[in-house]
Design an enzyme around this catalytic site. Structure first.
Site, short mmCIF file in Angstrom:
data_model
loop_
_atom_site.label_atom_id
_atom_site.label_comp_id
_atom_site.label_asym_id
_atom_site.label_seq_id
_atom_site.Cartn_x
_atom_site.Cartn_y
_atom_site.Cartn_z
N LYS B 180 33.71 41.21 65.57
CA LYS B 180 33.93 42.24 66.57
C LYS B 180 33.88 43.59 65.85
O LYS B 180 34.61 43.80 64.88
CB LYS B 180 35.30 42.02 67.22
N TYR B 232 34.33 31.39 65.07
CA TYR B 232 33.32 31.34 66.13
C TYR B 232 33.38 29.98 66.80
O TYR B 232 33.53 28.95 66.14
CB TYR B 232 31.94 31.58 65.50
N ASP B 274 47.20 38.44 78.89
CA ASP B 274 45.83 38.40 79.42
C ASP B 274 45.29 36.97 79.34
O ASP B 274 44.16 36.74 78.91
CB ASP B 274 44.93 39.37 78.65
N ASN B 279 39.59 33.51 77.69
CA ASN B 279 40.31 33.73 76.43
C ASN B 279 40.81 32.42 75.82
O ASN B 279 41.62 32.44 74.89
CB ASN B 279 41.51 34.66 76.66
#
Lengths: 179, 419
Positions: B180, B232, B274, B279
């Protein structure tokens, strides 16, 4: 077990092509350098397969640390040290903290000996060998090689000693304090 | 020396590790068990390894197919192919398909293996030395405006309004990572907000260390950009998994894992805030991993509203109290878990409307939807998690995890009895 191999290999290195009378002292000081207790047991009189039982029992039942022996086996077809270690591999199978080294000490190059541990038998099987069968066939070099346990001593540059005995070391591994 | 071993059999894995460590005491041997980890992503080139040892088979004869794929990827590390048993025809075929060397697992020979690895390593190091000074290598370290050494860009995965998410191959981590990258955003006092947010994620993951939390590899700054390298997940997220349909027992197993990891997070004094299927990533088909702690806050802090009155988070998964800007505690995350559980079981979100504000209103005021009749034994669990008042939910994540596990055990027992 990688770290556990170090004291055994350095003990071997310490006595190669050295006079036999110096061995106990050299081995004791090397064991001390690795913070391992040390016991010298002297001569093994039996033939390799029987001696393997005695030594396996001694290191299994003994205290943590290093123990040493020597033998004077005549090598007929293949190095007797290898017959001895291959026999012991089955006895130590599954005993993870136990390691055993046997090696010629004459300083000649070649497959001088082997260093096995509790997983050697499993590695031999994984490598497509049946340890019992190979032992019966006297195929110790290939068997120990398959497990990555052979000790190939490269030419040391030292004058070979014709009558040097076989060094045998057993280790019940315990990580030294602070490591 | 770094080796990647693609092999399912633990005995052979240990064998190779031992052989290699006898020759190279400091060798790093990474194992890739194909049945657990699935196929190797197409972007992976194993450039951080000296050699790749590939088994001929694990449950069939897939190794040959894998060889054809891997050895033909430009720049892939040399592949040493491991035959199950000696077979001259297969040996030739493997060489023809690009194997750097072929060894045989049956009657394994130490010298042959070590020689093959040594030669492969030598060739790969030469190739990498040439590649590193090439324009292609320089370009491959470029992530938008940032040049990040140690990572090879594979592809852009997603572009947000501020940050970009790339798949990259790390020279240090075991395989591909999600990287990111976001430009520095300094506030009036000079604090880099992007870095601070990444730092928060990094600290949370480091502090909690739970098997169901994403693994973070590195946090850094390059060319006035902050970057965060993390695990990942080629299998994607729970959304993707839900599209394929989930059996009730699977839904409960997943919900149990989420409750378990929420317990660890809450115990550390943190709220996720969240939680949503996007997620929740699939590490394997059986194991989930929670990501994105960018919204996480120390527990008991009051809900924040932006200047425009917009509420952070995803309306569909928000608790009534979160949607109305009230004080939050751990039970708010449990509500979001309830929404996900309902969605996994029914295939639909509990409250749907044309605009987000209506969804928020429904969370507070609409009755809890009912599951299909065959799932009725699971309704009490859903009711408790989706209770409008936090006081009517489970008191904490540990209690929710226990209830989920008990419900799952009962469900499995009932299912077994009726079959």
């Amino acid at each position: 077990m990688r770290r556990a191999r170090e004291p055994l290999l350095q003990c071997l290195h310490a006595v190669i092509a050295q006079r036999f009378e110096l061995w106990p002292q050299l081995l004791a000081s090397t064991a001390a350098e690795h913070a391992q207790s040390w016991r010298w047991n002297g001569l093994l009189n039996e033939e390799p397969a029987v001696a393997a039982v005695r030594v396996a029992h001694a290191i299994d039942m003994g205290p943590p640390g290093l123990q040493g022996w020597y033998a004077q086996w005549p090598s007929v077809i293949e190095p007797a040290a290898l017959q001895f270690v291959a026999s012991a591999a089955g006895l130590l199978a599954g005993c993870e903290p136990l390691l055993l080294l046997a090696s010629a000490t004459d300083g000649c190059s070649g497959d001088a000996g082997a260093l096995i541990d509790g997983e050697s038998c499993a590695r031999m099987s994984a490598a497509g060998f049946d340890p019992e069968t190979e032992l019966r066939l006297g195929n110790c070099v290939e068997l120990l090689g398959s497990a990555g346990d052979l000790l190939s001593v490269s030419a040391t540059g030292i004058e070979p000693v014709a009558t040097a005995p076989v060094l045998i070391l057993g280790l019940k591994w315990h990580a030294p304090a602070g490591h | 020396m770094r080796l990647l071993v693609i092999e399912q059999d633990p005995g052979v894995q240990a064998l190779i590790r031992h052989h290699a460590s006898c020759r190279w005491p400091a060798v790093e041997t990474m194992v890739y068990a194909p049945l657990e980890r699935g196929t190797i992503p197409p972007e992976f080139l194993a450039q951080g390894y000296d050699a790749v040892l590939l088994s001929q088979s694990w449950s069939g004869a897939e190794g040959m197919e894998w060889l054809r794929d891997l050895a033909n990827r430009g720049g892939f590390a040399p592949v040493i192919f491991m035959l199950d048993r000696e077979d001259a025809r297969l040996r030739d075929a493997a060489s023809g398909w690009g194997a750097f060397a072929v060894v045989c697992k049956q009657r394994f020979a130490h010298a042959a293996l070590i020689d093959a690895i040594e030669r492969a390593s030598h060739r790969h190091r030469l190739a990498m030395a040439e590649w590193r000074v090439s324009e292609e290598a320089r370009e491959s370290h470029r992530f938008g405006d940032a040049h990040i050494p140690g990572y090879r860009r594979a592809r852009l995965l997603a572009r947000g309004s501020v940050s970009q998410l790339y798949i990259a191959e790390s020279e240090k981590a075991d395989g591909l990572v999600a990287l990111k990258v976001t430009p520095s955003q300094r506030d009036d006092s000079g604090i880099d907000q992007s870095f601070e947010r990444f730092l928060q994620e990094y600290e949370i993951a480091e502090r909690i260390r739970h098997p169901n939390i994403v693994r973070l590899h590195e946090l850094g700054i390059a060319d006035d950009h902050a970057y965060l390298a993390m695990e990942y997940f080629p299998r994607g997220d729970l959304r993707r998994r839900m599209k394929g349909g989930l059996a009730p027992a699977e839904c409960l197993r997943y919900a149990g894992q989420i409750a378990d990891v929420l317990g660890a997070i809450h115990e550390a004094g943190i709220l996720h805030r969240d939680l949503k299927p996007g997620n929740v990533m699939l590490r394997t088909e059986e194991q989930l991993a929670l990501i994105d702690f960018g919204m996480a806050k120390q527990a008991m802090l009051q809900m924040e509203l932006t200047d425009k009155g917009l509420i952070f988070g995803t309306p569909h998964y928000m608790s009534p109290e979160q949607g109305h800007g009230q004080r939050l505690d751990a039970r708010s995350d449990l509500y979001s878990l309830g929404v996900m559980l309902y969605e996994m079981l029914s295939g639909e979100k509990p409250y749907r409307a044309d605009n987000p504000m209506t969804v928020l209103y429904m969370h507070r005021n609409s009755p809890i939807p009912q599951l299909a009749s065959e799932l009725a034994p699971l309704q009490p669990l859903v009711d408790r998690l989706l209770a409008k008042e936090a006081a009517d939910r489970y008191p904490d994540a540990a209690a929710a995890a226990r209830a989920i596990e008990e419900t799952r055990a009962q469900w499995l027992a009932t299912t077994a009895a009726t079959e």
